[in-house]
Design a protein around this motif. Structure first.
Motif, PDB file in Angstrom:
ATOM      1  N   SER A 260      13.633 -10.127  -0.893  1.00 46.04           N
ATOM      2  CA  SER A 260      13.225  -9.866   0.493  1.00 46.04           C
ATOM      3  C   SER A 260      11.767  -9.434   0.574  1.00 46.04           C
ATOM      4  CB  SER A 260      14.128  -8.783   1.093  1.00 46.04           C
ATOM      5  OG  SER A 260      14.116  -7.608   0.289  1.00 46.04           O
ATOM      6  N   HIS A 261      11.024  -9.568  -0.521  1.00 46.68           N
ATOM      7  CA  HIS A 261       9.613  -9.185  -0.552  1.00 46.68           C
ATOM      8  C   HIS A 261       8.792 -10.437  -0.883  1.00 46.68           C
ATOM      9  CE1 HIS A 261      10.712  -4.909  -0.493  1.00 46.68           C
ATOM     10  NE2 HIS A 261      11.682  -5.257  -1.309  1.00 46.68           N
ATOM     11  N   PRO A 262       8.263 -11.139   0.112  1.00 48.70           N
ATOM     12  CA  PRO A 262       7.642 -12.445  -0.145  1.00 48.70           C
ATOM     13  C   PRO A 262       6.379 -12.389  -0.980  1.00 48.70           C
ATOM     14  CG  PRO A 262       7.269 -11.747   2.124  1.00 48.70           C
ATOM     15  CD  PRO A 262       8.252 -10.795   1.543  1.00 48.70           C
ATOM     16  N   TYR A 263       5.765 -11.199  -1.113  1.00 47.30           N
ATOM     17  CA  TYR A 263       4.543 -11.105  -1.904  1.00 47.30           C
ATOM     18  C   TYR A 263       4.717 -10.212  -3.127  1.00 47.30           C
ATOM     19  CZ  TYR A 263       2.324 -13.651   1.842  1.00 47.30           C
ATOM     20  OH  TYR A 263       2.006 -14.620   2.755  1.00 47.30           O
ATOM     21  N   TRP A 264       5.931 -10.142  -3.639  1.00 46.08           N
ATOM     22  CA  TRP A 264       6.151  -9.551  -4.946  1.00 46.08           C
ATOM     23  C   TRP A 264       5.955 -10.640  -5.993  1.00 46.08           C
ATOM     24  CZ3 TRP A 264      10.718  -5.614  -5.586  1.00 46.08           C
ATOM     25  CH2 TRP A 264      10.405  -4.444  -4.885  1.00 46.08           C
ATOM     26  N   ALA A 272       4.156  -9.161 -24.617  1.00 46.35           N
ATOM     27  CA  ALA A 272       5.514  -8.628 -24.442  1.00 46.35           C
ATOM     28  C   ALA A 272       5.639  -7.698 -23.241  1.00 46.35           C
ATOM     29  CB  ALA A 272       5.996  -7.913 -25.707  1.00 46.35           C
ATOM     30  N   LYS A 273       4.657  -7.744 -22.348  1.00 44.65           N
ATOM     31  CA  LYS A 273       4.731  -6.947 -21.123  1.00 44.65           C
ATOM     32  C   LYS A 273       5.295  -7.768 -19.979  1.00 44.65           C
ATOM     33  CE  LYS A 273       0.863  -3.712 -21.790  1.00 44.65           C
ATOM     34  NZ  LYS A 273      -0.446  -3.278 -21.205  1.00 44.65           N
ATOM     35  N   ILE A 274       6.032  -7.076 -19.113  1.00 41.90           N
ATOM     36  CA  ILE A 274       6.487  -7.641 -17.845  1.00 41.90           C
ATOM     37  C   ILE A 274       5.942  -6.739 -16.748  1.00 41.90           C
ATOM     38  CG2 ILE A 274       8.472  -8.238 -16.417  1.00 41.90           C
ATOM     39  CD1 ILE A 274      10.039  -8.403 -19.138  1.00 41.90           C
ATOM     40  N   LEU A 275       5.181  -7.324 -15.825  1.00 40.45           N
ATOM     41  CA  LEU A 275       4.541  -6.545 -14.776  1.00 40.45           C
ATOM     42  C   LEU A 275       5.006  -7.044 -13.412  1.00 40.45           C
ATOM     43  CD1 LEU A 275       0.852  -6.426 -16.121  1.00 40.45           C
ATOM     44  CD2 LEU A 275       2.700  -4.773 -16.520  1.00 40.45           C
ATOM     45  N   LEU A 276       5.285  -6.093 -12.522  1.00 42.91           N
ATOM     46  CA  LEU A 276       5.642  -6.412 -11.144  1.00 42.91           C
ATOM     47  C   LEU A 276       4.499  -5.977 -10.239  1.00 42.91           C
ATOM     48  CD1 LEU A 276       7.722  -7.282  -8.977  1.00 42.91           C
ATOM     49  CD2 LEU A 276       8.555  -4.908  -8.981  1.00 42.91           C
ATOM     50  N   TRP A 277       3.997  -6.918  -9.447  1.00 41.64           N
ATOM     51  CA  TRP A 277       2.868  -6.671  -8.558  1.00 41.64           C
ATOM     52  C   TRP A 277       3.335  -6.766  -7.103  1.00 41.64           C
ATOM     53  CZ3 TRP A 277      -1.709  -6.031 -11.396  1.00 41.64           C
ATOM     54  CH2 TRP A 277      -1.699  -6.521 -12.710  1.00 41.64           C
ATOM     55  N   ASP A 278       2.991  -5.778  -6.313  1.00 38.28           N
ATOM     56  CA  ASP A 278       3.246  -5.834  -4.873  1.00 38.28           C
ATOM     57  C   ASP A 278       1.919  -6.171  -4.196  1.00 38.28           C
ATOM     58  OD1 ASP A 278       3.893  -5.567  -2.246  1.00 38.28           O
ATOM     59  OD2 ASP A 278       4.683  -3.532  -2.388  1.00 38.28           O
ATOM     60  N   LEU A 279       1.802  -7.402  -3.720  1.00 36.42           N
ATOM     61  CA  LEU A 279       0.540  -7.885  -3.181  1.00 36.42           C
ATOM     62  C   LEU A 279       0.491  -7.838  -1.656  1.00 36.42           C
ATOM     63  CD1 LEU A 279       0.135 -10.967  -5.541  1.00 36.42           C
ATOM     64  CD2 LEU A 279      -0.715  -8.640  -5.858  1.00 36.42           C
ATOM     65  N   SER A 280       1.445  -7.180  -1.050  1.00 38.35           N
ATOM     66  CA  SER A 280       1.518  -7.151   0.414  1.00 38.35           C
ATOM     67  C   SER A 280       0.265  -6.558   1.039  1.00 38.35           C
ATOM     68  CB  SER A 280       2.744  -6.349   0.857  1.00 38.35           C
ATOM     69  OG  SER A 280       3.926  -6.896   0.312  1.00 38.35           O
ATOM     70  N   GLU A 281      -0.325  -5.584   0.394  1.00 37.07           N
ATOM     71  CA  GLU A 281      -1.510  -4.920   0.945  1.00 37.07           C
ATOM     72  C   GLU A 281      -2.803  -5.591   0.518  1.00 37.07           C
ATOM     73  OE1 GLU A 281      -1.324  -2.481   3.118  1.00 37.07           O
ATOM     74  OE2 GLU A 281       0.854  -2.608   3.003  1.00 37.07           O
ATOM     75  N   GLN A 282      -2.731  -6.431  -0.532  1.00 35.54           N
ATOM     76  CA  GLN A 282      -3.958  -6.993  -1.081  1.00 35.54           C
ATOM     77  C   GLN A 282      -4.296  -8.374  -0.540  1.00 35.54           C
ATOM     78  OE1 GLN A 282      -1.810  -5.216  -3.229  1.00 35.54           O
ATOM     79  NE2 GLN A 282      -3.238  -3.524  -2.996  1.00 35.54           N
ATOM     80  N   ILE A 283      -3.316  -9.109  -0.052  1.00 35.92           N
ATOM     81  CA  ILE A 283      -3.598 -10.440   0.465  1.00 35.92           C
ATOM     82  C   ILE A 283      -3.215 -10.487   1.929  1.00 35.92           C
ATOM     83  CG2 ILE A 283      -3.268 -11.565  -1.761  1.00 35.92           C
ATOM     84  CD1 ILE A 283      -0.556 -12.415  -0.916  1.00 35.92           C
ATOM     85  N   LEU A 284      -3.662 -11.520   2.613  1.00 35.21           N
ATOM     86  CA  LEU A 284      -3.362 -11.655   4.026  1.00 35.21           C
ATOM     87  C   LEU A 284      -1.895 -12.006   4.176  1.00 35.21           C
ATOM     88  CD1 LEU A 284      -6.503 -13.751   5.002  1.00 35.21           C
ATOM     89  CD2 LEU A 284      -6.250 -11.270   4.870  1.00 35.21           C
ATOM     90  N   THR A 285      -1.148 -11.181   4.891  1.00 34.07           N
ATOM     91  CA  THR A 285       0.305 -11.305   4.873  1.00 34.07           C
ATOM     92  C   THR A 285       0.899 -11.782   6.182  1.00 34.07           C
ATOM     93  OG1 THR A 285       0.514  -8.968   5.467  1.00 34.07           O
ATOM     94  CG2 THR A 285       0.532  -9.519   3.123  1.00 34.07           C
ATOM     95  N   ASP A 286       0.090 -12.267   7.105  1.00 35.04           N
ATOM     96  CA  ASP A 286       0.667 -12.713   8.366  1.00 35.04           C
ATOM     97  C   ASP A 286       0.777 -14.229   8.427  1.00 35.04           C
ATOM     98  OD1 ASP A 286      -2.260 -12.588  10.549  1.00 35.04           O
ATOM     99  OD2 ASP A 286      -2.054 -13.028   8.428  1.00 35.04           O
ATOM    100  N   ASP A 287       1.063 -14.865   7.262  1.00 31.16           N
ATOM    101  CA  ASP A 287       1.323 -16.300   7.271  1.00 31.16           C
ATOM    102  C   ASP A 287       2.564 -16.593   8.097  1.00 31.16           C
ATOM    103  OD1 ASP A 287      -0.507 -17.754   5.262  1.00 31.16           O
ATOM    104  OD2 ASP A 287       0.132 -15.954   4.202  1.00 31.16           O
TER     105      ASP A 287
END
Length: 371
Positions: A260-264, A272-287
């Motif tokens: 339910s998070h379109p910009y995760w 061997a790292k796994i990273l989760l990024w929340d980009l909701s604040e960093q990119i334009l999200t009103d597509d």
């Protein structure tokens, strides 16, 4: 959350060969492909409910049909098999159209076309109704490592390869409509001092691309440890920013479109790292999802500067430069302990989970809980 978290994972034992690829259906069934032709179907409890061997060739990529939950496509060697998971006795269809080993396949959301990228750098486009090759896209000068269709634009797809090129294609054309060389982009990043936290000097061989559910934002993971974000602006994609968190090559990037998070964005690498990024604040999200009329005007994307489906908050050049230079930290960091082969995400009744295939013969499942 960070640190070593491998003990958080639930393990599914997949057999005697390392698992290379995964996909998850809308209903929560998991398909896995392994070395030496191993193919299995799992339920979300980690029980194998079907298996098949595909002629001993490594199964390199899997993709469920978007319109028929029981059909899944698997690439192995130079072939692609269509399988019905209700009866895994033998493939119901076999395509042998690529001339070299296939690395990645993708099916558009209407199930009308399948794209297959191979070691020769070619991308074969198969019309699934006629079962014929309708296009052979040949512009990569080295291995084509990934191909993916864009949501909402069934005639538009992205590819990347070990020639450091990322390309946007329209199925109506035989040449890419947009191309970027990550090596040139890397020089621009250094010139603009956008290298905070990125100290790896490997060449930016492009390993994987992923497109957000809006169809207008995509990410590319590369051998130099960077993840680069692009978005549609007018008739082309433009570089937005880079993410730095891996200290070896990034082998996998996936927008978790099933959540339910379109910009995760989830990434995995050779470190061997796994990273989760929340980009909701960093990119334009009103597509907005493009209207039917806008898709008819452009099968590739947006044809005008104010095209529908590519709306976003207005930013000046100064603001854009500032945004690109912001250093983004991952929301979650997992020390998985093994090199990552594949990542898939799924949301089952509100439970957010990620599945990891690595160098072992197991599949790891992490429950993201309240992240």
């Amino acid at each position: 959350m960070g640190g070593r978290a491998k003990d958080m994972a639930t393990k599914w034992t997949a057999g005697d060969s390392p698992v290379l690829c995964l996909d998850v259906s809308h209903e929560g069934l998991v398909a896995s492909g392994a070395e030496n032709g191993g193919f299995k179907v799992w339920n979300m409890q980690g029980s194998a409910i079907g298996h098949l061997n595909l002629e001993g060739d490594d199964v390199t990529c899997i993709s469920f049909s978007h319109t028929c939950e029981s059909i899944v496509y698997a690439s192995h060697g130079e072939a692609i098999s269509a399988l019905d998971i209700r009866s895994l006795k033998e493939p119901i269809e076999r395509f042998h159209v690529n001339e070299d080993e296939i690395n990645c396949i993708s099916i558009n959301e209407t199930d009308s076309h399948l794209a297959a990228a191979d070691d020769s750098g070619s991308i074969k486009i198969i019309d699934l109704a006629s079962k014929q090759v309708i296009r052979c896209l040949q512009k990569h000068s080295n291995i084509c490592s990934c191909v993916t269709f864009r949501p909402h634009w069934p005639q538009s797809l992205l590819s990347c390869g070990l020639d450091m090129q990322v390309m946007l294609w329209n199925l109506q054309k035989i040449r890419p409509v947009w191309t970027v060389n990550l090596q040139d982009l890397t020089q621009e990043e250094e010139d603009n001092q956008q290298t905070a936290g990125c100290q790896l000097f490997n060449p930016p061989l492009a390993h994987f691309t992923t497109v957000a559910s809006c169809g207008n934002v995509f990410a590319c993971g590369a051998e130099d440890g960077k993840i680069r974000l692009f978005r549609a602006r007018g008739t082309r994609f433009e570089f937005e920013r880079q993410l730095c968190g891996h200290n070896l090559g990034v082998s996998q990037v996936h927008f978790l479109n099933s959540l339910s998070h379109p910009y995760w964005l989830i990434s995995g690498g050779n470190d061997a790292k796994i990273l989760l990024w929340d980009l909701s604040e960093q990119i334009l999200t009103d597509d907005k999802r493009p209207s039917t009329s806008s898709r008819q005007k452009s099968k590739v994307g947006c044809t005008t500067k104010k095209a529908r489906g590519c709306k976003g908050t207005a930013h000046s050049a100064k603001d854009n430069n500032k945004n690109k230079n912001d250093y983004v930290l991952p929301k979650l960091s997992i020390d998985h302990g093994d090199k990552v082969n594949w990542i898939s995400g799924v949301d089952i009744k509100g439970s957010k989970r990620i599945l990891i295939a690595d160098q072992s013969c197991q599949i790891s499942m992490y429950n993201l809980g309240d992240v």
